[in-house]
Design an enzyme around this catalytic site. Structure first.
Site: not given
Ligand code: DX5
Ligand code: ZN
Length: 220
Positions: A7, A32, A34, A36, A65, A67, A138, A144-146, A176-178, A198-199
């Site tokens: 991402s 990816h 994102d 928003m 994606h 949002m 999700m 938010f990332g991270g 997606d996420g974490g 992402g991170s």
């Protein structure tokens, strides 16, 4: 086959072209992207003009994606800007409008998907399953990332995989996420085949190693 979709929300936007080139060389399958709007989620990222520039800079598959509220208003513009797949949230509009938005994406010759927030049950995806190329679960609250991976979403991933196997077995299942080199294995074991990170990619100096670690992650 597991696909890794870094991402760019976690990338350095001042040199987005070289960031994306680095993940391409590092073995990324998708980018990816994102989007928003500050309304559907409490954050604002980037939109159509950035996608247009990125399309010129890379041949990688662009996984968009959205949002955003009432995505039907914008899906065609993202298709025209160069998206390969446009993904809308089931919570973002009525079922009727969401179905119409997915049809608009397909009419542009692009792939389409639906996303579920953590609080949305698997059953909410049912009206769309035969129409989509991808379902995204999700594993953090979008915006938010991270953030930390929500392990309790794995039941939903398993449920959706079996719902899809019944009506659309070729459909991809993305999380997606974490996602990290640890949580990736958990998501894979539950049935996800596309992992957004992402991170865990852009936060690392060696992006190729980070992508490989996510792809090859195994449960202990
Ligand atoms: C969150 C976004 C994610 C985010 C993931 O709203 O949809 O794609 O960039 O970031 P990490 O991998 O850092 O959790
Ligand atoms: Zn995302």
């Amino acid at each position: 086959m597991i696909k890794v979709a870094p991402s760019i929300l976690a990338a350095d936007f001042a040199c987005l072209g070289s960031e994306v080139e680095e993940i391409r060389r590092g073995g990324a399958d998708y980018v990816h992207f994102d989007v928003m709007d500050g309304a559907f989620v409490p954050n604002i990222s980037f939109g159509v003009p950035v996608l247009k520039s990125l399309r010129k800079a890379t041949e990688l598959f662009l996984d968009v994606h959205l949002m955003i509220d009432r995505p039907i208003r914008y899906v065609e513009r993202f298709c025209d800007a160069g998206a390969d797949l446009v993904n809308i949230h089931v919570e973002a509009d009525t079922e009727e409008n969401n179905l119409a938005a997915l049809e608009k994406i397909r009419a542009k010759g692009k792939k389409c998907g639906v996303t579920l927030k953590p609080g949305t049950p698997a059953e909410a995806a049912a009206p769309y399953l035969q129409l989509v190329d991808l379902v995204l679960v999700m594993t953090v609250e979008p915006g938010f990332g991270g953030q930390s991976f929500m392990f309790d979403m794995m039941d939903k991933v398993r449920t959706l995989r079996s719902m899809l196997d019944a009506v659309n077995p070729g459909c991809d299942l993305e999380v997606d996420g974490g996602i990290t080199d640890k949580t990736a294995a958990v998501a894979k074991a539950a049935g996800a085949n596309i992992l957004v990170a992402g991170s865990a990619v852009f936060g690392k100096a060696d992006r190729a190693a980070a992508i490989a670690a996510i792809r090859n992650s195994e449960t202990e």
